[in-house]
Design an enzyme around this catalytic site. Structure first.
Site, PDB file in Angstrom:
ATOM      1  N   LYS A 169      39.187  17.913  14.619  1.00  0.00           N
ATOM      2  CA  LYS A 169      39.619  16.590  15.096  1.00  0.00           C
ATOM      3  C   LYS A 169      39.480  16.486  16.610  1.00  0.00           C
ATOM      4  O   LYS A 169      39.032  15.451  17.139  1.00  0.00           O
ATOM      5  CB  LYS A 169      41.062  16.324  14.669  1.00  0.00           C
ATOM      6  CG  LYS A 169      41.652  15.012  15.206  1.00  0.00           C
ATOM      7  CD  LYS A 169      40.863  13.795  14.718  1.00  0.00           C
ATOM      8  CE  LYS A 169      41.371  12.499  15.337  1.00  0.00           C
ATOM      9  NZ  LYS A 169      42.649  12.046  14.800  1.00  0.00           N
ATOM     10  N   LYS A 237      45.439  11.489  25.344  1.00  0.00           N
ATOM     11  CA  LYS A 237      46.169  12.650  24.831  1.00  0.00           C
ATOM     12  C   LYS A 237      45.209  13.640  24.181  1.00  0.00           C
ATOM     13  O   LYS A 237      45.278  14.854  24.413  1.00  0.00           O
ATOM     14  CB  LYS A 237      47.216  12.200  23.809  1.00  0.00           C
ATOM     15  CG  LYS A 237      47.942  13.337  23.103  1.00  0.00           C
ATOM     16  CD  LYS A 237      48.550  12.874  21.787  1.00  0.00           C
ATOM     17  CE  LYS A 237      47.481  12.483  20.810  1.00  0.00           C
ATOM     18  NZ  LYS A 237      47.731  12.765  19.411  1.00  0.00           N
TER      19      LYS A 237
END
Length: 281
Positions: A169, A237
């Site tokens: 991811k 993030k």
């Protein structure tokens, strides 16, 4: 197939439609969100639980979709205080590999299973059940969860041990961050040259440079409406998590500067392609 009782923690922009797909499939489902107003819509077919302990107690397999390391840690600290032997936890959040592996080890010490299963795709694929799910964990745990994951995603990739789903991811989002910055800069350049946005985007999408990422952001760029499907702050993030995981490449510094500046200038809650507003300001 044994139908197990499911729990879902986290009903945000992604979690809500993902949990809805489990409900639509007819599985027995409990849901929990810290802000209970976000659970509206589940009361007819599912159980809205008052707290995490109640949800875990009433579920066999528990899914979580949360914002960051801090939110995941807070939830799983509560879970680890309970009797959880034999239960399976599937965290679909994007967090650090270190936090993921730590949580997995603590759950296993208490006799529970754990899969990290972050997803590729934003709110539309979440609603359609066409996410790509990247899984790390034991094969038997994944097979136990597979019938339910298949209701949320079109593809399930088993990538190895705990932490490997997160690794994939972070890599795919690193790539997406470069696509979105490149697309924003290209559109600003074509604006400057007097080319209409819709025409430039047609050229991009019909050429070798087009992709699912460029196509899904085309309406937002044409309409200049950047309501968040995936917020810019979440991409920032993930870029920082990629850096923490070892990404050290020429584009990294630029990405950190561009997305960091967008956050500092108040664009963080826009959709990620809203990076265009920061670049042009």
């Amino acid at each position: 197939m044994k139908i197990e009782k499911l729990g879902f923690i986290g009903l945000g922009n992604m979690g809500y439609p993902m949990a809805k797909n489990l409900e639509k499939a007819g599985f027995p489902l409990s849901v929990y969100n810290r802000n209970s107003s976000k659970a509206v819509g589940f009361e007819k077919q599912s159980f809205i639980r008052n707290d995490i302990a109640e949800l875990v107690d009433q579920s066999d397999i528990i899914f979580s979709m949360l914002t960051n390391d801090e939110a995941v840690s807070e939830v799983y600290e509560k879970i680890l205080q309970q009797r959880i032997e034999g239960k399976l936890f599937v965290d679909m959040s994007t967090i650090s590999r270190e936090r993921c592996v730590y949580i997995a080890s603590k759950l296993k010490e208490k006799g529970a299973g754990f899969i990290d299963a972050p997803v590729a795709g934003s709110t539309k694929p979440a609603a359609e059940g066409t996410l790509i799910i990247m899984a790390g964990g034991e094969s038997e745990d994944l097979e136990r969860a597979r019938p339910y994951l298949e209701r949320m995603g079109k593809s399930i990739k088993h990538l190895g041990e705990n932490g490997q789903g997160i690794a994939a991811k972070l890599a795919i989002n690193y790539f997406l961050s470069t696509i979105y910055q490149g697309l924003a800069e290209t559109i600003l350049f074509s604006d400057k040259l007097g080319i209409k946005r819709n025409e430039m985007l047609e050229i991009i999408n019909d050429s070798a440079s087009g992709s699912g990422a460029t196509k899904v952001k085309t309406p937002l760029l044409v309409e200049e409406n950047y309501s968040a499907a995936f917020a810019l702050d979440l991409m920032l993030k993930d870029i920082r998590l990629a850096q923490q995981a070892g990404a050290d490449y020429p584009l990294l510094k630029t990405l950190l500067e561009t997305y960091g500046k967008a956050h500092d200038n108040g664009f963080g809650q826009l959709d990620v392609i809203g990076i265009i507003e920061s670049i042009k300001s």
